[in-house]
Enzyme design. Sequence first.
Site, mmCIF file in Angstrom:
data_model
loop_
_atom_site.group_PDB
_atom_site.id
_atom_site.type_symbol
_atom_site.label_atom_id
_atom_site.label_comp_id
_atom_site.label_asym_id
_atom_site.label_seq_id
_atom_site.Cartn_x
_atom_site.Cartn_y
_atom_site.Cartn_z
ATOM 1 N NE ARG A 1 20.792 52.111 -2.179
ATOM 2 C CZ ARG A 1 22.110 52.143 -1.967
ATOM 3 N NH1 ARG A 1 22.634 51.397 -1.015
ATOM 4 N NH2 ARG A 1 22.889 52.910 -2.706
ATOM 5 N NE ARG B 1 14.556 57.145 -11.857
ATOM 6 C CZ ARG B 1 15.000 58.364 -12.156
ATOM 7 N NH1 ARG B 1 14.565 59.408 -11.481
ATOM 8 N NH2 ARG B 1 15.873 58.546 -13.128
ATOM 9 C CG ASP C 1 20.478 51.184 -12.819
ATOM 10 O OD1 ASP C 1 21.364 51.444 -13.650
ATOM 11 O OD2 ASP C 1 19.912 52.065 -12.141
ATOM 12 N NE ARG D 1 16.932 57.535 -4.542
ATOM 13 C CZ ARG D 1 17.626 58.555 -5.037
ATOM 14 N NH1 ARG D 1 18.587 59.099 -4.315
ATOM 15 N NH2 ARG D 1 17.355 59.031 -6.239
ATOM 16 C CE1 TYR E 1 24.247 57.964 -16.091
ATOM 17 C CE2 TYR E 1 22.664 56.999 -17.616
ATOM 18 C CZ TYR E 1 22.940 57.794 -16.523
ATOM 19 O OH TYR E 1 21.919 58.428 -15.857
#
Length: 346
Positions: free
Chosen positions: A43, A30, A79, A34, A153
């Site tokens: 974003r 990652r 993703d 962020r 998921y």
Amino acid sequence: MATFPPLKNDLFLRVARGQPAERVPVWIMRQAGRYLSEFRALREKHNFFEMCQTPALAAEVTLQPIMKFPLDAAIIFSDILVIPQAMGLEVTMEPGVGPVLPHPLKTPEDMSRLTYDGSLEYVYDAIKLTREKLEGRVPLIGFAGAPWTLMSYMIEGGGSKTWSKPKRWLYAHPEESKLLLDKITELTIQYLVNQVRAGAQALQVFESHADFLNRDLFLKYSLPYLARISHEVKKQLGDDAVPMIVFPKGAHYALKELGKLNYDVVGIDWTVDPAVAREQIGPNVTLQGNLDPCALYAPQDKLRDLAQGMVAKFGKQRYIANLGHGIYPDTNPENVRAFIQAVQSA
């Protein structure tokens, strides 16, 4: 395959293949995300999957940490849930919540809703564009989620503390679970092959939910599909095969079996002692990991000691430094720099 600028730093690839190295390579799961102000600025203008599905944006985000830090590899911004999307399930990324699948699979009958012809061309276009923009600085890693993690998921409908809904399927609907895992595996194999044909120079398979399985369930519902992925991807690519990494978070109970898979690198999480990992996985597989992501909150002198202590435990050959899971959003970028420098000077 397309022609790209020559690679200037091949250290990560050499170590992944088990070749001697002058120092330990380092990248961070990652690393495009962020914790970077550059990412947050983008974003604010675009939703998450718009960024994934727009090659120019995906390439820009992939390069952000490469332009900022002396990392030894880039990983394409995407993703793992693009596969469920390609299978016809809606996936959104909700601020403060994470991924949400509004219409998950509640019963095996819901599998009839799935399709297998969704296009992932935008990922391949992003890889091609990123390879060009990297100008050979470092190799580019492609990736996919492992079948069990994606199945989780698709049934749970989002994040969970227990993943009891997909685990219920393993106990209550074992044959249907295998059928679903087979379908996910088939699509994942082709997805990874196509990433390499687009320009990916290594591949990582994320089994992020292995820690919710016991050993028996892992050996039945995860390991065979991980094995099939590496076997089929390398078979299809032949001479063009690239190093493959498997990261089964929490699978400390199956290190010996993981070492026997046809992966070049096994990533381990921060709960596993490096000496134990090396002993059980064996000397002929490169290891990757495994600093606790929270260690990046430490003062920089302490962080340096932790990073260099980690390198000392793994050894400087057949080892790729990384975190034991993805970096957290509130991490100080200067501590990321300190971590990288500590590894490279170890």
